[in-house]
Design a protein around this motif. Structure first.
Motif, PDB file in Angstrom:
ATOM      1  N   ASN A  49       0.807  -1.232   0.000  1.00 31.27           N
ATOM      2  CA  ASN A  49       0.000   0.000   0.000  1.00 31.27           C
ATOM      3  C   ASN A  49       0.837   1.278   0.000  1.00 31.27           C
ATOM      4  N   LEU A 116      -8.156   2.593  -2.701  1.00 30.71           N
ATOM      5  CA  LEU A 116      -7.705   1.831  -1.539  1.00 30.71           C
ATOM      6  C   LEU A 116      -8.817   1.469  -0.551  1.00 30.71           C
ATOM      7  N   TYR A 119     -11.398  -1.668  -1.694  1.00 28.51           N
ATOM      8  CA  TYR A 119     -11.039  -3.065  -1.929  1.00 28.51           C
ATOM      9  C   TYR A 119     -11.599  -3.986  -0.844  1.00 28.51           C
ATOM     10  N   GLU A 121     -11.014  -7.555   1.346  1.00 26.78           N
ATOM     11  CA  GLU A 121      -9.784  -8.107   1.927  1.00 26.78           C
ATOM     12  C   GLU A 121      -9.041  -8.969   0.918  1.00 26.78           C
ATOM     13  N   GLN A 123      -9.149  -8.641  -2.413  1.00 24.12           N
ATOM     14  CA  GLN A 123      -8.596  -7.776  -3.451  1.00 24.12           C
ATOM     15  C   GLN A 123      -7.342  -7.052  -2.990  1.00 24.12           C
ATOM     16  N   LYS A 124      -7.242  -6.775  -1.692  1.00 28.44           N
ATOM     17  CA  LYS A 124      -6.067  -6.088  -1.150  1.00 28.44           C
ATOM     18  C   LYS A 124      -4.789  -6.903  -1.328  1.00 28.44           C
ATOM     19  N   LYS A 125      -4.937  -8.217  -1.535  1.00 29.33           N
ATOM     20  CA  LYS A 125      -3.767  -9.073  -1.693  1.00 29.33           C
ATOM     21  C   LYS A 125      -2.969  -8.737  -2.952  1.00 29.33           C
ATOM     22  N   HIS A 127      -1.710  -6.098  -3.525  1.00 28.05           N
ATOM     23  CA  HIS A 127      -0.626  -5.218  -3.097  1.00 28.05           C
ATOM     24  C   HIS A 127       0.439  -5.950  -2.282  1.00 28.05           C
TER      25      HIS A 127
END
Length: 198
Positions: A49, A116, A119, A121, A123-125, A127
């Motif tokens: 991030n 940011l 997303y 949880e 979808q955050k992967k 990053h």
């Protein structure tokens, strides 16, 4: 992933050296056709991030309406700019981001900072790795697929990444650029904004 970083440095340095005459010509042509500045710099989200400034060649005019608001992408994108995009030439300055360590040759594309909070949880992967000049989503539809499909492909890459997969993505990227496949969505000159997943 020391080997991957080493390859990023070798490939990006070599390509920058080889293509520097072309990039200089493009730089001048942009100044002639669109005016200055020739580069488009925008904050994007990278690994863990971390926000960085991504560099691209500018493809749009800065035309605004009487209220000072930018006109639509369709109105600001010139035929010259569209040609740069169709050949992915506008992406070449991102090689500088790769040298700096902001990006990699292969990885999920770096997206806007305002996405940011939207997303899931899962979808955050995307990053968990450095963003890429090209990626699994780019060779499986690029801007012609939905956000959900794009993020699913990004996360799949993060979970399954390996050296041979990266080589496959690089090879298929060259093919996609040559046949100009999946550059835009059917009804937009750029990818529509992400508003979150239902």
């Amino acid at each position: 992933m020391l080997v991957k970083r080493l390859l990023d440095l070798i490939i990006s340095s070599a390509v920058l050296i080889v293509l520097s005459p072309l990039m200089l010509v493009i730089y001048v042509l942009i100044l002639i056709n669109l005016g200055g500045p020739a580069f488009f710099v925008q904050e994007r989200v990278g690994k863990d991030n971390k926000v960085f400034k991504m560099i691209k060649f500018r493809t749009m005019k800065d035309s605004k309406d009487k209220n000072g608001n930018y006109l639509s992408d369709e109105e600001r994108l010139t035929s010259f700019g569209a040609k740069l995009r169709s050949l992915s030439i506008d992406e070449l300055p991102e090689l500088i981001n790769i040298l700096k360590g902001d990006m990699s040759i292969v990885g999920p594309r770096p997206l806007l900072t305002q996405y940011l909070p939207l997303y899931s949880e899962e979808q955050k992967k995307r990053h968990d790795v450095r963003p890429g000049l090209t990626g699994w989503a780019q060779i499986n539809g690029r801007n012609s697929i939905t956000w959900t499909e794009k993020f699913n492909l990004d996360v799949w890459y993060v979970k399954n990444r390996n050296f041979l997969l990266d080589l496959k993505i690089i090879f298929l990227t060259v093919k996609k650029v040559i046949i100009k496949e999946g550059i835009n969505q059917d009804d937009n000159v750029t990818m529509e904004y992400f508003n979150g997943t239902n």
